[in-house]
Design a protein around this motif. Sequence first.
Motif, short mmCIF file in Angstrom:
data_model
loop_
_atom_site.label_atom_id
_atom_site.label_comp_id
_atom_site.label_asym_id
_atom_site.label_seq_id
_atom_site.Cartn_x
_atom_site.Cartn_y
_atom_site.Cartn_z
N ARG A 1 -9.74 11.99 -12.08
CA ARG A 1 -11.07 11.61 -12.36
C ARG A 1 -11.51 11.90 -13.72
O ARG A 1 -12.13 10.83 -14.38
CB ARG A 1 -12.00 11.69 -11.40
N ILE A 2 -11.56 13.11 -14.11
CA ILE A 2 -11.92 13.73 -15.52
C ILE A 2 -11.17 12.99 -16.72
O ILE A 2 -11.56 12.55 -17.58
CB ILE A 2 -11.94 15.07 -15.60
N ASP A 3 -9.79 13.04 -16.49
CA ASP A 3 -8.77 12.33 -17.48
C ASP A 3 -9.10 10.65 -17.58
O ASP A 3 -9.23 10.19 -18.55
CB ASP A 3 -7.44 12.54 -17.17
N ARG A 4 -9.17 10.06 -16.57
CA ARG A 4 -9.55 8.84 -16.41
C ARG A 4 -10.78 8.51 -17.09
O ARG A 4 -11.26 7.67 -17.97
CB ARG A 4 -9.56 8.22 -15.11
N ALA A 5 -12.10 9.45 -16.80
CA ALA A 5 -13.28 9.22 -17.29
C ALA A 5 -13.22 9.44 -19.08
O ALA A 5 -13.78 8.72 -19.60
CB ALA A 5 -14.18 10.28 -16.98
N ALA A 6 -12.54 10.60 -19.22
CA ALA A 6 -12.35 10.77 -20.85
C ALA A 6 -11.46 9.36 -21.47
O ALA A 6 -11.78 9.02 -22.63
CB ALA A 6 -11.59 11.86 -20.96
N THR A 7 -10.61 8.70 -20.63
CA THR A 7 -9.87 7.88 -21.47
C THR A 7 -10.74 6.39 -21.27
O THR A 7 -10.80 5.79 -22.37
CB THR A 7 -8.70 7.29 -20.31
N ARG A 8 -11.77 6.14 -20.41
CA ARG A 8 -12.69 5.20 -20.20
C ARG A 8 -13.70 5.48 -21.62
O ARG A 8 -14.18 4.58 -22.25
CB ARG A 8 -13.39 5.16 -19.16
N LEU A 9 -14.29 6.78 -21.81
CA LEU A 9 -15.04 7.09 -22.81
C LEU A 9 -14.36 6.75 -24.36
O LEU A 9 -15.08 6.06 -24.95
CB LEU A 9 -15.40 8.66 -22.69
N ARG A 10 -13.10 7.23 -24.38
CA ARG A 10 -12.68 6.80 -25.73
C ARG A 10 -12.31 5.30 -25.85
O ARG A 10 -12.59 4.76 -27.20
CB ARG A 10 -11.27 7.58 -26.00
N VAL A 11 -11.93 4.66 -24.83
CA VAL A 11 -11.73 3.23 -25.38
C VAL A 11 -13.16 2.27 -25.19
O VAL A 11 -13.26 1.45 -26.09
CB VAL A 11 -11.26 2.42 -23.85
N LYS A 12 -14.46 2.95 -24.66
CA LYS A 12 -15.71 2.32 -24.77
C LYS A 12 -15.87 2.46 -26.38
O LYS A 12 -16.64 1.71 -26.99
CB LYS A 12 -16.62 2.98 -23.74
N SER A 13 -15.90 3.76 -26.68
CA SER A 13 -16.22 4.11 -28.06
C SER A 13 -15.52 3.32 -29.16
O SER A 13 -16.01 3.13 -29.99
CB SER A 13 -16.14 5.63 -28.31
N ALA A 14 -14.18 3.11 -29.03
CA ALA A 14 -13.44 2.26 -30.00
C ALA A 14 -13.80 0.75 -29.84
O ALA A 14 -13.84 0.12 -30.85
CB ALA A 14 -11.93 2.25 -29.47
N LYS A 15 -14.21 0.38 -28.49
CA LYS A 15 -14.55 -0.99 -28.51
C LYS A 15 -16.07 -1.21 -28.99
O LYS A 15 -16.28 -2.38 -30.01
CB LYS A 15 -14.61 -1.67 -27.03
#
Length: 407
Positions: A385-399
């Motif tokens: 869950r934490i790794d997927r949350a970090a992935t979503r955080l980075r993708v959202k920041s890039a978008k």
Amino acid sequence: MAVPSVGSATWRDASYRTIRLAQGVRLYPFSSLPSTASSQEEIRPEGETTQRKGTSRPPPTPAPFHRDLIGNTCNAFACGYMRETRSSLYILRQALWETDCHIQKLQKQREILERSHANTRRDIVTNNETVQLRSRRPMTERYPDKVDPLIQEERSSLLDLKRYTELQLYEVSRLLKVLYSHRQRLYECCRQKGRVLDIISESGRPQSRGQKTPAGGSLLGAENKDSQSARYDALKTCERFRNIKPPNWNKLADCTELKDSVTQGLRQKAEETSRIRDDVTLALGDVKNMIQRQQRMYEELEGSYQLQLGPESSLDLTVRERLDRPLVRILQRHPGTQLPESTLICQGSASLEQALSKAQDRIGVLHMIQMKLREDQENKMWGERIDRAATRLRVKSAKGRGERLCL
């Protein structure tokens, strides 16, 4: 053949003296000023000397059209001054236009640098948030992996890019300050030149840049030298800034590939954690099945052990084994015919007791393994869950990069 002189020299010199006297007192044409063709070279603005060198004859007699001649000469001088001023103004405006173009390019470049700097700062914040988010994983999930060095490398690259962008922003600001000063100076010169162009003939058009311009003519005053100096300094500064412009000015070093690799690494780590959690779940089911089988086996062994022990009292009606049965008493009358029934019963009871102890130990070990598997399953779930949350955080920041220019 020379004609010999007959008269005396004194007589001849007296006649020539009279001729020279007549030439000295002859009348000059009506003119009080130089001709119109050379008026622009002779007339000087107010405050300058107009004495003639090497002239010792008396001033000419004013003509009847003296006022008209002076007016035409002054009008010709004013039109020539306006033509030269307009040509000078045209050149100054060209230099001002080039300076403005260079300023606009630098301003656009500064906007690009500011956007890149803001995005870099945002990426640094995202990197810190990723590290903080991953630090909340359970202790069993904090083993070093391939994502950790990628995150550290990304942070160092982002810090280097931030310093590089700040240096470029400082350099652009310095160049803009210099160009602003040149533009202000050129604007003041254009404003001063434009004050004398209220009235000008239609023929007073500026010449092309390739032709020789009268901008440096003798009619313009000392302020024209300042204008020419301002123009020369501005163009020279623009050319120098254009030459010192680095080749990779518009090609900033970007960490997109490294950031994508970090995001991809986090995504792969989450998928790997999910696969391991599935394997742990299957192993947990197998352990649960083994515990149930061991429990049934233990219950059967316990029942067999209780049956093997027999009743607690010989008065129990359900007693089946009796060592004093009639058949046994008759057989034991003969020597050497002792039956090992009691010994075997005791040995079987001891063996069943040992089997029960081992079965109980196995059940305890299986319960401990089940507890560890459940803990590992829960830790793997939180790690994923934490790794997927970090992935979503980075993708959202890039978008959301284009929606936010500063932090």
